[in-house]
Write a protein that holds these residues in place. Structure first.
Motif, PDB file in Angstrom:
ATOM      1  N   ALA A  61       0.839  -1.210   0.000  1.00  0.00           N
ATOM      2  CA  ALA A  61       0.000   0.000   0.000  1.00  0.00           C
ATOM      3  C   ALA A  61       0.867   1.251   0.000  1.00  0.00           C
ATOM      4  O   ALA A  61       0.623   2.209  -0.766  1.00  0.00           O
ATOM      5  CB  ALA A  61      -0.920  -0.008   1.212  1.00  0.00           C
ATOM      6  N   TYR A  62       1.902   1.276   0.857  1.00  0.00           N
ATOM      7  CA  TYR A  62       2.808   2.427   0.900  1.00  0.00           C
ATOM      8  C   TYR A  62       3.517   2.603  -0.440  1.00  0.00           C
ATOM      9  O   TYR A  62       3.628   3.720  -0.963  1.00  0.00           O
ATOM     10  CB  TYR A  62       3.857   2.225   2.009  1.00  0.00           C
ATOM     11  CG  TYR A  62       3.340   2.448   3.408  1.00  0.00           C
ATOM     12  CD1 TYR A  62       3.031   3.738   3.863  1.00  0.00           C
ATOM     13  CD2 TYR A  62       3.175   1.399   4.288  1.00  0.00           C
ATOM     14  CE1 TYR A  62       2.570   3.959   5.153  1.00  0.00           C
ATOM     15  CE2 TYR A  62       2.707   1.588   5.578  1.00  0.00           C
ATOM     16  CZ  TYR A  62       2.406   2.881   6.007  1.00  0.00           C
ATOM     17  OH  TYR A  62       1.946   3.088   7.283  1.00  0.00           O
ATOM     18  N   THR A  63       3.981   1.491  -1.006  1.00  0.00           N
ATOM     19  CA  THR A  63       4.748   1.567  -2.254  1.00  0.00           C
ATOM     20  C   THR A  63       3.884   2.062  -3.411  1.00  0.00           C
ATOM     21  O   THR A  63       4.304   2.912  -4.203  1.00  0.00           O
ATOM     22  CB  THR A  63       5.338   0.177  -2.587  1.00  0.00           C
ATOM     23  OG1 THR A  63       6.134  -0.261  -1.495  1.00  0.00           O
ATOM     24  CG2 THR A  63       6.180   0.243  -3.849  1.00  0.00           C
ATOM     25  N   LEU A  64       2.678   1.522  -3.511  1.00  0.00           N
ATOM     26  CA  LEU A  64       1.778   1.926  -4.600  1.00  0.00           C
ATOM     27  C   LEU A  64       1.440   3.414  -4.514  1.00  0.00           C
ATOM     28  O   LEU A  64       1.461   4.141  -5.518  1.00  0.00           O
ATOM     29  CB  LEU A  64       0.492   1.089  -4.562  1.00  0.00           C
ATOM     30  CG  LEU A  64       0.607  -0.359  -5.054  1.00  0.00           C
ATOM     31  CD1 LEU A  64      -0.654  -1.134  -4.715  1.00  0.00           C
ATOM     32  CD2 LEU A  64       0.859  -0.389  -6.560  1.00  0.00           C
ATOM     33  N   LEU A  65       1.128   3.869  -3.298  1.00  0.00           N
ATOM     34  CA  LEU A  65       0.789   5.280  -3.118  1.00  0.00           C
ATOM     35  C   LEU A  65       1.998   6.171  -3.407  1.00  0.00           C
ATOM     36  O   LEU A  65       1.880   7.228  -4.052  1.00  0.00           O
ATOM     37  CB  LEU A  65       0.278   5.514  -1.693  1.00  0.00           C
ATOM     38  CG  LEU A  65      -0.494   6.811  -1.443  1.00  0.00           C
ATOM     39  CD1 LEU A  65      -1.702   6.926  -2.373  1.00  0.00           C
ATOM     40  CD2 LEU A  65      -0.967   6.883   0.010  1.00  0.00           C
ATOM     41  N   SER A  66       3.170   5.713  -2.967  1.00  0.00           N
ATOM     42  CA  SER A  66       4.406   6.465  -3.227  1.00  0.00           C
ATOM     43  C   SER A  66       4.668   6.566  -4.734  1.00  0.00           C
ATOM     44  O   SER A  66       5.024   7.633  -5.246  1.00  0.00           O
ATOM     45  CB  SER A  66       5.585   5.770  -2.538  1.00  0.00           C
ATOM     46  OG  SER A  66       6.799   6.373  -2.913  1.00  0.00           O
ATOM     47  N   ASN A  67       4.439   5.454  -5.451  1.00  0.00           N
ATOM     48  CA  ASN A  67       4.643   5.451  -6.907  1.00  0.00           C
ATOM     49  C   ASN A  67       3.666   6.396  -7.610  1.00  0.00           C
ATOM     50  O   ASN A  67       4.021   7.051  -8.599  1.00  0.00           O
ATOM     51  CB  ASN A  67       4.481   4.036  -7.457  1.00  0.00           C
ATOM     52  CG  ASN A  67       5.617   3.121  -7.052  1.00  0.00           C
ATOM     53  OD1 ASN A  67       6.647   3.585  -6.542  1.00  0.00           O
ATOM     54  ND2 ASN A  67       5.448   1.834  -7.258  1.00  0.00           N
TER      55      ASN A  67
ATOM     56  N   LYS B  37       4.660  14.607  -7.222  1.00  0.00           N
ATOM     57  CA  LYS B  37       4.476  15.068  -5.836  1.00  0.00           C
ATOM     58  C   LYS B  37       5.585  14.486  -4.950  1.00  0.00           C
ATOM     59  O   LYS B  37       5.363  13.593  -4.125  1.00  0.00           O
ATOM     60  CB  LYS B  37       3.097  14.645  -5.321  1.00  0.00           C
ATOM     61  CG  LYS B  37       1.942  15.292  -6.087  1.00  0.00           C
ATOM     62  CD  LYS B  37       0.599  14.911  -5.479  1.00  0.00           C
ATOM     63  CE  LYS B  37      -0.551  15.618  -6.190  1.00  0.00           C
ATOM     64  NZ  LYS B  37      -1.868  15.308  -5.590  1.00  0.00           N
ATOM     65  N   TRP B  38       6.808  15.014  -5.121  1.00  0.00           N
ATOM     66  CA  TRP B  38       7.969  14.447  -4.447  1.00  0.00           C
ATOM     67  C   TRP B  38       7.963  14.684  -2.945  1.00  0.00           C
ATOM     68  O   TRP B  38       8.548  13.900  -2.188  1.00  0.00           O
ATOM     69  CB  TRP B  38       9.248  14.998  -5.090  1.00  0.00           C
ATOM     70  CG  TRP B  38       9.352  14.589  -6.523  1.00  0.00           C
ATOM     71  CD1 TRP B  38       9.199  15.377  -7.622  1.00  0.00           C
ATOM     72  CD2 TRP B  38       9.577  13.258  -7.012  1.00  0.00           C
ATOM     73  NE1 TRP B  38       9.319  14.640  -8.781  1.00  0.00           N
ATOM     74  CE2 TRP B  38       9.559  13.320  -8.431  1.00  0.00           C
ATOM     75  CE3 TRP B  38       9.791  12.034  -6.399  1.00  0.00           C
ATOM     76  CZ2 TRP B  38       9.756  12.212  -9.225  1.00  0.00           C
ATOM     77  CZ3 TRP B  38       9.996  10.923  -7.192  1.00  0.00           C
ATOM     78  CH2 TRP B  38       9.963  10.999  -8.590  1.00  0.00           C
ATOM     79  N   THR B  39       7.288  15.746  -2.493  1.00  0.00           N
ATOM     80  CA  THR B  39       7.190  15.982  -1.046  1.00  0.00           C
ATOM     81  C   THR B  39       6.398  14.853  -0.385  1.00  0.00           C
ATOM     82  O   THR B  39       6.778  14.333   0.682  1.00  0.00           O
ATOM     83  CB  THR B  39       6.488  17.331  -0.765  1.00  0.00           C
ATOM     84  OG1 THR B  39       7.186  18.372  -1.443  1.00  0.00           O
ATOM     85  CG2 THR B  39       6.467  17.619   0.731  1.00  0.00           C
ATOM     86  N   GLU B  40       5.279  14.455  -1.035  1.00  0.00           N
ATOM     87  CA  GLU B  40       4.461  13.357  -0.496  1.00  0.00           C
ATOM     88  C   GLU B  40       5.241  12.039  -0.526  1.00  0.00           C
ATOM     89  O   GLU B  40       5.128  11.212   0.386  1.00  0.00           O
ATOM     90  CB  GLU B  40       3.169  13.223  -1.309  1.00  0.00           C
ATOM     91  CG  GLU B  40       2.264  14.435  -1.277  1.00  0.00           C
ATOM     92  CD  GLU B  40       1.783  14.743   0.139  1.00  0.00           C
ATOM     93  OE1 GLU B  40       1.584  13.786   0.921  1.00  0.00           O
ATOM     94  OE2 GLU B  40       1.632  15.938   0.462  1.00  0.00           O
TER      95      GLU B  40
ATOM     96  N   ARG C 204       8.115   7.639   2.395  1.00  0.00           N
ATOM     97  CA  ARG C 204       9.353   6.894   2.598  1.00  0.00           C
ATOM     98  C   ARG C 204       9.887   7.072   4.017  1.00  0.00           C
ATOM     99  O   ARG C 204      10.420   6.124   4.618  1.00  0.00           O
ATOM    100  CB  ARG C 204      10.396   7.330   1.566  1.00  0.00           C
ATOM    101  CG  ARG C 204      10.046   6.836   0.163  1.00  0.00           C
ATOM    102  CD  ARG C 204      11.029   7.298  -0.886  1.00  0.00           C
ATOM    103  NE  ARG C 204      10.643   6.791  -2.208  1.00  0.00           N
ATOM    104  CZ  ARG C 204      11.206   7.179  -3.343  1.00  0.00           C
ATOM    105  NH1 ARG C 204      12.192   8.087  -3.326  1.00  0.00           N
ATOM    106  NH2 ARG C 204      10.813   6.663  -4.494  1.00  0.00           N
ATOM    107  N   LYS C 205       9.721   8.278   4.580  1.00  0.00           N
ATOM    108  CA  LYS C 205      10.163   8.521   5.962  1.00  0.00           C
ATOM    109  C   LYS C 205       9.318   7.701   6.941  1.00  0.00           C
ATOM    110  O   LYS C 205       9.840   7.092   7.883  1.00  0.00           O
ATOM    111  CB  LYS C 205      10.055  10.008   6.292  1.00  0.00           C
ATOM    112  CG  LYS C 205      10.576  10.364   7.686  1.00  0.00           C
ATOM    113  CD  LYS C 205      10.488  11.843   7.950  1.00  0.00           C
ATOM    114  CE  LYS C 205      11.102  12.207   9.297  1.00  0.00           C
ATOM    115  NZ  LYS C 205      10.479  11.472  10.420  1.00  0.00           N
ATOM    116  N   LYS C 206       8.000   7.661   6.695  1.00  0.00           N
ATOM    117  CA  LYS C 206       7.112   6.890   7.574  1.00  0.00           C
ATOM    118  C   LYS C 206       7.459   5.406   7.528  1.00  0.00           C
ATOM    119  O   LYS C 206       7.475   4.727   8.557  1.00  0.00           O
ATOM    120  CB  LYS C 206       5.655   7.118   7.169  1.00  0.00           C
ATOM    121  CG  LYS C 206       4.665   6.499   8.158  1.00  0.00           C
ATOM    122  CD  LYS C 206       3.233   6.872   7.816  1.00  0.00           C
ATOM    123  CE  LYS C 206       2.285   6.287   8.866  1.00  0.00           C
ATOM    124  NZ  LYS C 206       0.877   6.610   8.571  1.00  0.00           N
ATOM    125  N   MET C 207       7.735   4.912   6.343  1.00  0.00           N
ATOM    126  CA  MET C 207       8.105   3.503   6.208  1.00  0.00           C
ATOM    127  C   MET C 207       9.400   3.216   6.967  1.00  0.00           C
ATOM    128  O   MET C 207       9.514   2.186   7.644  1.00  0.00           O
ATOM    129  CB  MET C 207       8.278   3.132   4.726  1.00  0.00           C
ATOM    130  CG  MET C 207       6.976   3.078   3.938  1.00  0.00           C
ATOM    131  SD  MET C 207       7.239   2.708   2.176  1.00  0.00           S
ATOM    132  CE  MET C 207       7.674   0.970   2.250  1.00  0.00           C
TER     133      MET C 207
END
Length: 637
Positions: free
Chosen positions: A470-476, A483-486, A491-494
């Motif tokens: 879920a984190y990876t898909l949303l990050s992608n 949206k590099w800030t998001e 990535r920091k949360k992970m």
């Protein structure tokens, strides 16, 4: 013989029945000048052995005299054919009941799923022997009540000495509920009672330890067993497979053949499952050859395993060929080929096969529906998929599961019907699991719908807080929209929560050796040649108009660097290795643990045209067959 006696007639009748020659047995029976009760019972048993229950019932009705053997034989026959109510009526009116008759009825109730009736009858038994207790232990375990089976086993030991059959049933119950502590105690009892060198007990011990993930103990039992039959070999072979030690499993199969122990259906099925686990189609072909030589290729369990092995290893045409040759097919056979066609993007074939399945009057089940929905999803058949989802349960009495809803959400999502997919989740009769929401999230990414993706991701993480996908898909998604800030926040949360992203990797098996690659990998001994081949390919692709799509590089770097990173994705490295390591014109099959990206999909299509070879890439959900610049998915995946 001028005047054979009644005993010889009876022996010949039994011999004909053993060979399945019922007509010859009946002819001889009616020729008998004198028939005694033993000959009548032998003929009754012969009819049942040959599968003719109607003839057996007629024979029983004609008997002028019956003893307890006659009654028990016909009751056993009725129970074997599922005629439980008729058997129960006969048992009630049976003039004399011995312990064998009671045991038959208890066993029959268990075999036909009437567990409570079996237990009640066992409690009423005036006399019990060790077979009575063993029937209850095995029956409870067979019906999913393994813990109760072990309680009964403990009670039995107070008044009876366990036989090898009883101990084998108790070990199977321990294996099914994975209770190593109790199983080890039973092992101790086996040693005390002297059954430790019994081949069937050894097989049960191997299966018990393997099921409890103590495979080294299972191997020790095997090594200590001096006399090994096919059951013992198969137990170890299957045990290694259960513990994902497929290479060891195939070594056992080789050893079995070397020792001239001929494999049976179970041995071949287990070996094929391990070939499937290793994605080693060459080894699978070797096992297939053994099955053919032994005349077991036509066995339904072996054939089903062959279909699964070929389709999962990327050889769908071989799977279809095996399926077509099958003289007898059950629901597993049809499901295997329908799911196989769905995975390879041959959706219309899957639907045609389903129509044939219905015509042959094989009732579909929940796996059939999952396969059909997958076929529709991978072939862009939204209307068909909706129809199956809406009417399948009503027509065939199948209850919809989370897997079916996940497939339907995926199908709607692929078509861009995200609102309908989300609405479907909300009206589900039960609570959706995280896989259903993950299907919606994945679809949202494909259509760059940030709002739906964020809602779906929240639901996934509420149900599965450590879901890295879920984190990876949303990050992608954030990366593809700039949206590099998001992206940095995710990535920091992970990192803070210790959630690791699954690294993308691809592998190719050549001459039985598996070669793994990750993006940008230069550790392979042939890396220099692989990169040279890819550079040459890159030039040829550009001549055909290929332009790298930087939106599929999820790193905040310059465009030129993004293009270079895309050129060395893991699947391209594996394909490059395949091109330099296999003969011209042969098919290259690459396996991948993550979904193939859009840029690689376009590049591999053109690569297949440049090199004039079929390239098959399997990602977690399907196979892509690239040939002459096109893909079997029709760019719909």
């Amino acid at each position: 013989m001028s005047s054979p006696g009644v005993n010889l007639y009876t022996m010949m009748i039994g011999g004909y029945a053993d060979e399945g020659r019922l007509e010859d047995a009946l002819k001889l029976f009616y020729e008998m000048p004198v028939k005694d009760l033993i000959s009548w019972n032998s003929m009754l048993k012969g009819c049942l052995k040959c599968g003719d229950l109607t003839m057996a019932c007629n024979m029983f009705d004609k008997m002028s005299e019956r003893n307890v053997v006659s009654w028990t034989t016909i009751i056993n026959g009725l129970l074997e054919f599922g005629r439980v109510e008729v058997a129960e009526c006969l048992f009630r009116v049976m003039p004399t009941k011995d312990v064998t008759a009671w045991n038959s009825m208890v066993h029959g109730f268990f075999s036909n799923g009437r567990v409570e009736d079996a237990i009640e009858l066992f409690e009423k038994m005036p006399n019990r022997n060790v077979i009575s207790w063993t029937s209850v232990i095995g029956g409870l375990d067979h019906n999913g009540r393994s813990f109760e089976a072990l309680v009964v086993f403990h009670k039995m030991l107070a008044s009876f000495k366990a036989t090898s059959s009883t101990l084998a049933c108790a070990l199977t119950a321990c294996a099914n509920i994975c209770t190593p502590f109790i199983g080890v105690q039973i092992h101790g009892l086996i040693v005390k009672t002297g059954y430790c060198f019994n081949e069937y007990i050894s097989a049960s011990l191997i299966s018990f330890y393997a099921n409890c993930k103590l495979i080294d103990n299972a191997s020790s039992i095997f090594n200590d067993n001096v006399s090994r039959n096919v059951v013992v070999w198969t137990a170890l072979l299957t045990g290694y497979g259960l513990n994902c030690r497929h290479t060891d499993a195939l070594q056992v199969f080789k050893g079995m053949m070397r020792m001239s122990v001929l494999p049976n259906q179970s041995s071949l099925t287990s070996a094929l499952n391990s070939c499937c686990g290793l994605e080693a189609v060459d080894r699978g072909r070797e096992v297939h050859a053994v099955a053919h030589k032994l005349g077991l290729e036509s066995d339904i369990f072996v054939s089903n395993s062959l279909v699964v092995m070929y389709t999962k290893c990327g050889h769908i045409n071989d799977g279809i060929a095996v399926f077509t040759r099958m003289s007898r097919k059950n629901v597993v056979s049809w499901n295997s080929i329908i799911v196989g066609c769905a995975q390879h993007g041959f959706g219309r074939w899957a639907l045609t096969l389903f129509a044939q399945m219905i015509r042959t009057r094989v009732d579909p089940d929940e796996i059939t529906l999952a396969g059909l929905l997958s076929a529709c999803g991978h072939s862009g058949m939204l209307t068909k998929g909706r129809c199956f989802f809406k009417h399948f349960g009503k027509n065939f009495g199948i209850e919809m599961t989370n897997e079916h809803y996940s497939s339907m959400v995926d199908l709607l999502g692929r078509y861009g019907q995200l609102e309908e997919a989300e609405a479907l989740i909300h009206i589900m009769p039960g609570k959706a699991n995280y896989m259903v929401w993950l299907a919606l999230l994945s679809s949202s990414i494909n259509h760059s719908n940030v709002h739906v993706a964020e809602r779906a991701a929240k639901c996934v993480l509420d149900l599965q807080p450590n879901c890295s996908a879920a984190y990876t898909l949303l990050s992608n998604l954030y990366a593809s929209t700039g949206k590099w800030t998001e992206v940095s926040k995710i990535r920091k949360k992970m990192k803070d929560e210790g959630i690791l992203k699954q690294p993308g990797s691809s592998w190719i098996t050549i001459k039985g050796i598996k070669h793994n690659f990750i993006s940008g990998d230069q550790s392979h001994p042939l890396s220099r040649k692989i990169y040279q081949k890819l550079e040459w390919l890159g030039g040829k692709l550009k001549e055909l108009g290929y332009v790298p799509d930087p939106k599929f590089s999820f790193h905040d770097v310059e465009t030129e660097q993004k293009e270079e990173m895309l050129s060395y994705h893991s699947e391209r490295l594996a394909i490059g290795f395949g091109l330099i390591s296999t003969v011209e014109g042969s098919t290259i099959i690459v396996m991948k643990n993550l979904r193939i990206c859009g840029d690689c999909h376009n590049a591999v299509k053109l690569t297949s045209k440049v090199v004039g070879r079929e390239i098959v890439v399997r990602d977690p959900s399907r196979f892509h067959h690239f040939h002459n610049g096109t893909c079997s998915c029709g760019d719909y995946w």
